[in-house]
Design an enzyme around this catalytic site. Structure first.
Site, PDB file in Angstrom:
ATOM      1  N   GLU A  67       9.821   0.909   1.111  1.00 11.00           N
ATOM      2  CA  GLU A  67       8.731   1.453   1.926  1.00 11.00           C
ATOM      3  C   GLU A  67       9.103   2.814   2.506  1.00 11.00           C
ATOM      4  OE1 GLU A  67       5.690   0.770   2.201  1.00 11.00           O
ATOM      5  OE2 GLU A  67       5.720  -1.105   1.096  1.00 11.00           O
TER       6      GLU A  67
ATOM      7  N   TYR B  82       3.113   1.679  10.438  1.00  9.38           N
ATOM      8  CA  TYR B  82       2.926   1.361   9.022  1.00  9.38           C
ATOM      9  C   TYR B  82       4.141   0.597   8.469  1.00  9.38           C
ATOM     10  CZ  TYR B  82       2.953   1.355   4.092  1.00  9.38           C
ATOM     11  OH  TYR B  82       3.042   0.894   2.820  1.00  9.38           O
TER      12      TYR B  82
ATOM     13  N   ASP C 124      -1.607   2.787   5.092  1.00 10.55           N
ATOM     14  CA  ASP C 124      -1.073   4.084   4.662  1.00 10.55           C
ATOM     15  C   ASP C 124      -2.233   4.896   4.073  1.00 10.55           C
ATOM     16  OD1 ASP C 124      -1.607   2.904   2.261  1.00 10.55           O
ATOM     17  OD2 ASP C 124       0.381   3.212   1.387  1.00 10.55           O
TER      18      ASP C 124
END
Ligand code: SF4
Length: 363
Positions: free
Chosen positions: A36, A119, A137
């Protein structure tokens, strides 16, 4: 529109269409976290080789925590935005110290780690631990703005909050991991920025933008101001005897913090260059006054290698690069260092400097 059906259709489609990505092999929170962080600002295809290499060297959270910062930078080289790597490195060290090496499942604990924003917290905890948290996102903003025909600027905090609220309301009990990944996957594979593949979309019959023919005009994004141009002069000083070059470490804070560079400085304003002085000799005299290890030396065979540009989010470097030959290494101290070809490969440089090396130095 029945939101429950959007959720079911999306998850079913995801289970059939999902790509086999290296961070989807299992639900190891460390691997998901690294992926991520790498995926912020970088496309999936570009991330895969970096992820594999990084995981080859730092296969566990403990191994990353124990690594030297310069080595972590080296394994991040090419991905850019090095603050992501530095924060990740500090955060995994904190996980070792405070949570015995296990990525905390508590939102507040994980969110408080360096570099972990809303996020990242939502994505890692929902994907790894199936926690019912939204992960919004750029892809998800676009998909939701289209599905619900949101006419407002998706870059504004207000719209983001609206989208977070919609996603939170859609999250299916016990399927948060699949649902969040389905939204991301839809944005990556079908609901692309320029030409969405609506005919193949599993939620097309729910999509307000499609019903109104607005797919390509949504999402709305306020125009960003253009990056500011910064003119720089860089001098690649190289020794005649063994081809060593003079490099400099950037300050610990700011752009490309702590990375290495070809020494450079603000280019003189055109009107401050004496009419009698050529640009080349201006660069020569600047090199002799600005680069401490070159003071009192003779710069032989100085010539221009070209102009290089590199765009960051808020500024664009326009760098005139010169090559200068000196007879041999001179005494130097931090932040300067002379490095030969072998030593250079152990240092981490910003992309623009690696490009100059590739084009002008033997590899
Ligand atoms: S129908 Fe088209 S615009 Fe709507 S979500 Fe699907 S791909 Fe995106």
């Amino acid at each position: 529109m029945r939101t429950g059906t959007i959720t079911g259709d999306l998850v079913r489609w995801y289970e059939a269409a999902r790509r086999d990505l290296p961070w989807r092999l299992d639900s190891d929170p460390y691997r998901i976290w690294v992926s991520e962080v790498m995926l912020q600002q970088t496309r999936v295809e570009a991330v895969i080789p970096y992820f594999e290499r990084f995981m080859g060297r730092f296969p566990t959270l403990d191994s990353l925590a124990a690594a030297d910062g310069d080595e972590v930078d080296k394994f991040w080289e090419g991905l850019g935005y090095y603050s992501r790597a530095r924060n990740l490195h500090s955060a995994v060290r904190e996980v070792c110290e405070r949570y015995e090496g296990t990525v905390p499942a508590s939102y507040d604990d994980f969110r408080s780690l360096p570099g972990v924003g809303d996020y990242t917290a939502g994505a890692v905890l929902s994907i790894a631990y199936n926690q019912p948290l939204p992960a919004v996102d750029g892809n998800v903003l676009r998909v939701i703005a289209r599905l619900f025909a949101i006419p407002d600027d998706v870059m504004s905090q207000k719209t983001r909050k609206t989208v977070v609220g919609i996603v939170s309301g859609l999250l299916p009990v016990g399927r948060a991991s699949a649902f969040n990944q389905a939204l991301m996957e839809l944005g990556a594979l079908l609901c692309m920025p320029k030409s969405p593949h609506c005919a193949e979309c599993p939620v097309a019959h729910h999509c307000a933008a499609r019903q109104r023919g607005l797919q390509t005009s949504l999402p709305v994004r306020a125009r960003k101001s253009a990056p500011k141009d910064v003119h720089l002069t860089a001098v690649l000083a190289q020794t005649a005897d063994d081809g060593s070059i003079l490099v400099r470490r950037r300050p610990a804070r700011g752009l490309l913090a702590g990375l290495w560079e070809i020494p450079n400085w603000a280019a003189p304003e055109p009107n401050s260059v004496d009419l009698e002085t050529t640009v080349l000799s201006a660069a020569r005299s600047q090199a002799l006054s600005n680069m401490e290890p070159l003071r009192g030396r003779r710069l032989e065979e100085m010539h221009c290698l070209g102009q290089y540009t590199h765009t960051f989010s808020h500024r664009r470097w326009i760098m005139s690069v010169y090559h200068a030959q000196v007879d041999a290494r001179s005494h130097c101290r931090e932040p300067y260092r002379w490095v030969d070809r072998q030593e250079r490969t152990m240092y981490t440089f910003g992309q623009v400097f690696n490009k100059i090396f590739r084009e002008h130095l033997a590899q």
